[in-house]
Design a protein around this motif. Structure first.
Motif, PDB file in Angstrom:
ATOM      1  N   ASP A  83       0.924  -1.073   0.024  1.00 50.11           N
ATOM      2  CA  ASP A  83       0.009  -0.062   0.117  1.00 50.11           C
ATOM      3  C   ASP A  83       0.964   1.168   0.039  1.00 50.11           C
ATOM      4  O   ASP A  83       1.914   1.243   0.310  1.00 50.11           O
ATOM      5  CB  ASP A  83      -0.977   0.025   1.316  1.00 50.11           C
TER       6      ASP A  83
ATOM      7  N   ILE B 244      -3.104  -0.203   4.615  1.00 51.07           N
ATOM      8  CA  ILE B 244      -3.678  -1.389   5.069  1.00 51.07           C
ATOM      9  C   ILE B 244      -3.083  -2.600   4.242  1.00 51.07           C
ATOM     10  O   ILE B 244      -2.936  -2.539   3.187  1.00 51.07           O
ATOM     11  CB  ILE B 244      -5.292  -1.338   4.940  1.00 51.07           C
TER      12      ILE B 244
ATOM     13  N   THR C 195      -3.255  -7.328   4.467  1.00 48.57           N
ATOM     14  CA  THR C 195      -3.415  -8.462   5.094  1.00 48.57           C
ATOM     15  C   THR C 195      -2.333  -9.428   5.073  1.00 48.57           C
ATOM     16  O   THR C 195      -1.814  -9.716   3.939  1.00 48.57           O
ATOM     17  CB  THR C 195      -4.685  -9.130   4.422  1.00 48.57           C
TER      18      THR C 195
ATOM     19  N   GLU D 280      -4.020 -14.342   8.413  1.00 50.78           N
ATOM     20  CA  GLU D 280      -5.646 -14.146   8.788  1.00 50.78           C
ATOM     21  C   GLU D 280      -5.391 -12.667   9.500  1.00 50.78           C
ATOM     22  O   GLU D 280      -6.517 -12.157   9.974  1.00 50.78           O
ATOM     23  CB  GLU D 280      -6.038 -15.072   9.611  1.00 50.78           C
ATOM     24  N   LYS D 281      -4.400 -12.080   9.696  1.00 51.56           N
ATOM     25  CA  LYS D 281      -4.067 -10.755  10.307  1.00 51.56           C
ATOM     26  C   LYS D 281      -4.213  -9.511   9.350  1.00 51.56           C
ATOM     27  O   LYS D 281      -3.672  -9.631   8.328  1.00 51.56           O
ATOM     28  CB  LYS D 281      -2.774 -10.654  11.026  1.00 51.56           C
ATOM     29  N   GLU D 282      -5.037  -8.721   9.993  1.00 47.03           N
ATOM     30  CA  GLU D 282      -5.024  -7.482   9.286  1.00 47.03           C
ATOM     31  C   GLU D 282      -4.248  -6.160   9.724  1.00 47.03           C
ATOM     32  O   GLU D 282      -4.208  -5.979  11.106  1.00 47.03           O
ATOM     33  CB  GLU D 282      -6.536  -6.890   9.061  1.00 47.03           C
TER      34      GLU D 282
ATOM     35  N   THR E  68      -3.077  -2.572  10.319  1.00 49.64           N
ATOM     36  CA  THR E  68      -3.549  -1.067   9.768  1.00 49.64           C
ATOM     37  C   THR E  68      -2.434  -0.287  10.334  1.00 49.64           C
ATOM     38  O   THR E  68      -2.102  -0.028  11.634  1.00 49.64           O
ATOM     39  CB  THR E  68      -4.725  -0.815  10.697  1.00 49.64           C
TER      40      THR E  68
ATOM     41  N   SER F  61      -4.975  -6.774  13.497  1.00 52.02           N
ATOM     42  CA  SER F  61      -6.180  -7.270  14.133  1.00 52.02           C
ATOM     43  C   SER F  61      -6.645  -6.534  15.151  1.00 52.02           C
ATOM     44  O   SER F  61      -7.085  -7.293  16.491  1.00 52.02           O
ATOM     45  CB  SER F  61      -5.873  -8.828  14.446  1.00 52.02           C
TER      46      SER F  61
END
Length: 148
Positions: A100, A114, A116, A119-121, A123, A137
């Motif tokens: 990003d 952001i 991914t 399974e973790k995001e 930010t 997360s």
């Protein structure tokens, strides 16, 4: 687009030195221009005296802003995460791959990047003065390095 840690460090130092030198040059030209305007009637020195304070103010602002250039590295799920908050551009890399990016000359709002990872995001919020705040997360992470 990939990143190189040493290149980033050199870039930060380069911009700080560049804007410092430009500030000193424009201030010197302003003082010299004032002396020449007082001692002569040359239109050239009057233009220098008018333009140089404006350029000195701009370069001083850029010099001060260059001290907000930051980067942060950490690990999530075995993946290397790198965040760079520069003067005009802000990047988020995962394993040396650009995920990003945000480009702005000036923004009074937070910039949001952001990504991914598994399974973790992730930010990343970057404030107008380049304070980097990372959430993984919905959990705020503090410190320079951390693993999950």
């Amino acid at each position: 687009m990939n990143y190189d840690r040493e290149k980033v460090k050199k870039k930060v130092t380069f911009y700080r030195v560049l804007w410092c030198v430009l500030t000193v040059v424009f201030i010197a030209l302003t003082v010299l221009g004032l002396q020449k305007v007082i001692n002569s009637n040359s239109i050239l020195w009057e233009v220098v005296y008018v333009l140089c304070p404006v350029m000195a103010a701009f370069s001083l602002a850029a010099f001060i802003k260059s001290f907000t250039m930051k980067y942060k590295e950490f690990t999530v799920n075995g993946k290397e995460i790198f965040v760079y908050a520069g003067l005009l551009r802000h990047y988020l890399f995962v394993d040396e791959t650009l995920v990003d990016r945000f480009d702005s000359f000036f923004s009074i709002n937070d910039k949001l990047l952001i990504a991914t990872v598994g399974e973790k995001e992730i930010t990343v919020k970057i404030s107008p003065f380049n304070a980097i705040r990372v959430k993984v997360s919905d959990k705020i992470k503090k410190g320079e390095l951390f693993s999950e």
